[in-house]
Design a protein around this motif. Structure first.
Motif, short mmCIF file in Angstrom:
data_model
loop_
_atom_site.label_atom_id
_atom_site.label_comp_id
_atom_site.label_asym_id
_atom_site.label_seq_id
_atom_site.Cartn_x
_atom_site.Cartn_y
_atom_site.Cartn_z
N ILE A 167 94.28 93.82 108.17
CA ILE A 167 94.94 93.64 107.21
C ILE A 167 94.83 94.55 105.91
CG2 ILE A 167 95.95 91.94 105.34
CD1 ILE A 167 94.91 89.89 107.40
N TYR A 168 95.64 95.62 105.68
CA TYR A 168 95.21 96.43 104.57
C TYR A 168 95.34 95.98 103.17
CZ TYR A 168 95.52 100.61 107.73
OH TYR A 168 95.20 101.51 108.80
N PRO A 169 94.70 96.69 102.14
CA PRO A 169 94.60 95.95 101.10
C PRO A 169 95.79 95.75 100.21
CG PRO A 169 92.96 97.77 101.16
CD PRO A 169 93.75 97.91 102.45
N ASN A 170 96.83 96.42 100.56
CA ASN A 170 98.30 96.13 100.14
C ASN A 170 98.76 94.86 101.00
OD1 ASN A 170 99.04 96.99 102.70
ND2 ASN A 170 100.35 98.50 101.69
N GLY A 171 98.02 94.09 101.67
CA GLY A 171 98.40 92.87 102.35
C GLY A 171 99.27 93.20 103.64
N ALA A 172 99.73 94.15 104.00
CA ALA A 172 100.29 94.65 105.24
C ALA A 172 99.31 94.56 106.54
CB ALA A 172 100.59 96.28 105.23
N GLN A 173 99.66 93.79 107.44
CA GLN A 173 98.73 93.63 108.51
C GLN A 173 99.31 94.53 109.78
OE1 GLN A 173 97.95 89.70 109.83
NE2 GLN A 173 96.53 90.23 111.72
N ALA A 174 98.41 95.55 110.10
CA ALA A 174 98.64 96.61 111.14
C ALA A 174 98.45 96.45 112.33
CB ALA A 174 97.86 97.88 110.57
N VAL A 175 97.34 95.54 112.44
CA VAL A 175 96.77 95.06 113.93
C VAL A 175 96.59 93.60 114.00
CG1 VAL A 175 94.88 95.49 115.37
CG2 VAL A 175 95.73 97.30 114.18
N GLY A 180 102.24 104.11 122.01
CA GLY A 180 103.28 103.22 121.31
C GLY A 180 103.93 103.83 120.22
N PRO A 181 105.06 103.77 119.79
CA PRO A 181 105.76 104.38 118.57
C PRO A 181 105.01 104.53 117.42
CG PRO A 181 106.79 102.29 119.04
CD PRO A 181 105.83 102.17 119.97
N SER A 182 105.09 105.38 116.55
CA SER A 182 104.80 105.76 115.37
C SER A 182 104.70 104.18 114.76
CB SER A 182 105.59 106.81 114.62
OG SER A 182 104.94 106.92 113.40
N GLY A 183 103.47 103.88 113.98
CA GLY A 183 103.55 102.81 113.23
C GLY A 183 103.04 101.61 113.83
N CYS A 184 102.75 101.50 115.10
CA CYS A 184 102.36 100.34 116.09
C CYS A 184 101.01 99.85 115.93
CB CYS A 184 103.00 100.67 117.27
SG CYS A 184 101.78 101.51 118.42
N GLY A 185 100.26 100.77 115.22
CA GLY A 185 98.86 100.25 114.95
C GLY A 185 97.78 101.02 115.70
N LYS A 186 98.09 102.01 116.51
CA LYS A 186 97.18 102.86 117.14
C LYS A 186 95.89 103.39 116.64
CE LYS A 186 100.18 105.82 118.64
NZ LYS A 186 101.52 105.50 117.79
N SER A 187 96.45 104.25 115.54
CA SER A 187 95.56 105.02 114.76
C SER A 187 94.56 104.06 113.99
CB SER A 187 96.18 105.96 113.84
OG SER A 187 96.78 106.65 114.54
N THR A 188 95.19 102.95 113.62
CA THR A 188 94.23 101.82 112.97
C THR A 188 93.39 101.41 113.75
OG1 THR A 188 96.06 101.28 111.43
CG2 THR A 188 94.50 99.75 111.58
N THR A 189 93.74 100.87 114.96
CA THR A 189 92.53 100.40 115.91
C THR A 189 91.37 101.55 116.04
OG1 THR A 189 94.32 99.24 116.81
CG2 THR A 189 92.50 99.56 118.27
P1 ADP Z 1 100.17 104.55 114.40
O1 ADP Z 1 98.86 105.29 114.53
O2 ADP Z 1 100.63 103.68 115.65
O3 ADP Z 1 101.45 105.48 114.19
P2 ADP Z 1 98.96 103.37 112.29
O4 ADP Z 1 97.91 102.56 112.71
O5 ADP Z 1 99.02 104.62 111.65
O6 ADP Z 1 100.15 103.23 113.40
O7 ADP Z 1 99.79 102.36 111.26
C1 ADP Z 1 100.10 101.30 111.57
C2 ADP Z 1 100.76 100.20 110.32
O8 ADP Z 1 99.71 100.27 109.33
C3 ADP Z 1 101.87 101.12 109.80
O9 ADP Z 1 102.98 100.12 109.35
C4 ADP Z 1 101.60 101.65 108.64
O10 ADP Z 1 102.45 101.82 107.69
C5 ADP Z 1 100.48 100.75 107.99
N1 ADP Z 1 99.24 101.55 107.56
C6 ADP Z 1 98.51 102.51 107.75
N2 ADP Z 1 97.59 102.95 106.72
C7 ADP Z 1 97.69 101.98 105.87
C8 ADP Z 1 97.13 102.02 104.52
N3 ADP Z 1 95.98 102.92 104.27
N4 ADP Z 1 97.75 101.08 103.85
C9 ADP Z 1 98.63 100.17 104.25
N5 ADP Z 1 99.26 100.36 105.28
C10 ADP Z 1 99.03 101.30 106.44
#
Ligand code: ADP
Length: 372
Positions: free
Chosen positions: A16-24, A41-50
């Protein structure tokens, strides 16, 4: 506890990012030593975050990350024994290739003979020996990408993390670098975790593909299993080019499927029907999916797949050398067929068959596969 056979284990990991958005969400994966894992997976699915959580560049909100038998949630990135290769190679513009390769070892105060040995071994492996005295701007895109990979190799990591490493390269170079990366993986005998939105890279490189959507793992399996048996409509539409064709219809009691928009009745394979029936889908709306690879339009196949006959309204055709892509409509739904043999004259319609042993059925609401 970590899984003893794994080099990396993620247990119930959430971000969960500090802004409250859950990415994974509740990410679970055991990666074996030497495996090539592709996260797709498509852009924004949480790959890079993982990937960044594994690298230690993003904090893990909850769950456990084990690397090589050690709980690593709070271990600093530099102490995790992993190396990361990014899409923007981030090479040092003012340094030669040699120094780009040596730099991370110099700051770790490694013995200079050892540094030279490792730099030369990596340069040899990557065909960079002739370029060691050049600066990055004197290199081609592919050569720069090799230097970026070389900087990871000299560190001798347990795990390589690669974040869309080929996405800045043109199509031809991507294909050849794909081959090089695959060879390198064998040569290094190391574990690779590779992020891409490109399903061709996933299919060609991976031992196992992890497909993600909206922060959730959809399916984790070998490329063949994913191609043959996608678990839901999303994976069915994501893996394979052209993607699967989808048709709405109803399952009948007598083991057939009535396609709604054309009224065509197709015979479901007995075993497949049994599993659909057992799950209570007789009389219900479903979606039938068929790969373009398993639609045929030559006489010889008509007797082979008698239960799969249908009429395709032709739209247009692409001639791609060994095969044609035929685009048309089955009822009012799109049908693409990848055909190697075509012995009917071109007209407004063409008789076709589905290989009914290769189709799948999905629940239109849950989107999950319903046949075994
Ligand atoms: P991917 O690599 O699959 O394109 P990301 O892991 O980059 O996806 O992002 C997953 C989700 O987390 C997206 O909805 C993205 O907008 C959000 N996100 C990524 N980085 C941040 C951040 N630093 N703060 C808030 N939300 C983020």
């Amino acid at each position: 506890m970590e899984n003893q056979n794994s080099i990396i284990s993620l247990k119930n990991v959430n971000k969960i990012y500090p802004n409250g958005a859950q990415a994974v969400f509740d990410f679970n994966l055991d990666i074996k030593d030497g495996e090539f894992i592709v996260m797709a997976g498509p852009s924004g699915c949480g790959k890079s975050t993982t990937l960044r959580m594994i690298a230690g560049l993003e904090e893990i909100s909850s769950g456990e990350l084990w690397i090589n038998g050690k709980l690593c949630n709070d271990v600093a990135p530099r102490d995790r024994n992993i190396a990361m290769v990014f899409q923007n190679y981030a090479l040092y513009a003012h340094m030669t290739v040699y120094h780009n390769l040596a730099f991370s070892l110099l700051i770790r105060k490694i013995d200079s003979d050892e540094i030279h040995k490792r730099v030369m071994a990596a340069a040899e492996m990557l065909g960079l020996i002739p370029y060691l005295n050049r600066k990055p701007k004197q290199l081609s895109g592919g050569q720069r990408q090799r230097v970026a990979v070389g900087r990871a190799i000299v560190r001798n990591p347990v795990v390589y993390l690669l974040d869309e490493p080929l996405s800045n390269l043109d199509a031809k170079l991507r294909a050849s670098m794909r081959k090089e990366l695959s060879q390198l993986h064998h040569q290094l005998n190391a574990t690779f975790i590779y992020v891409t939105h490109d399903q061709i890279e996933a299919l060609t490189l991976a031992d196992r593909i992890v497909v993600m959507k909206d922060g959730y793992i959809q399916q984790c399996s070998s490329p063949k299993e994913m191609f043959d048996n996608p678990v839901n409509l999303f994976v069915a539409g994501f893996i394979g080019t052209p993607p699967m064709n989808f048709y709405k219809g109803i399952i009948n009691e007598d083991g057939t499927f009535t396609h709604t928009s054309s009224g065509t009745v197709l015979t479901i394979e007995p075993d497949m029907f049994e599993s659909i029936k057992n799950k209570g889908y007789v009389g219900k709306q479903v979606i039938m999916a068929s790969r373009p690879d398993y639609v045929y339009m030559d006489e010889a196949t008509f007797a082979k797949y008698p239960g799969g006959k249908f009429t395709l309204k032709l739209d247009y055709e692409e001639h791609l050398g060994a095969y044609n892509l035929v685009y048309g409509l089955f009822g009012d739904e799109r049908c693409i067929a990848k055909v190697y043999n075509r012995d009917q004259a071109s007209g407004e319609t063409v008789e076709c068959v589905f290989d009914m042993s290769k189709v799948h059925f999905f629940d239109p609401e849950t989107e999950n596969r319903i046949n075994d």
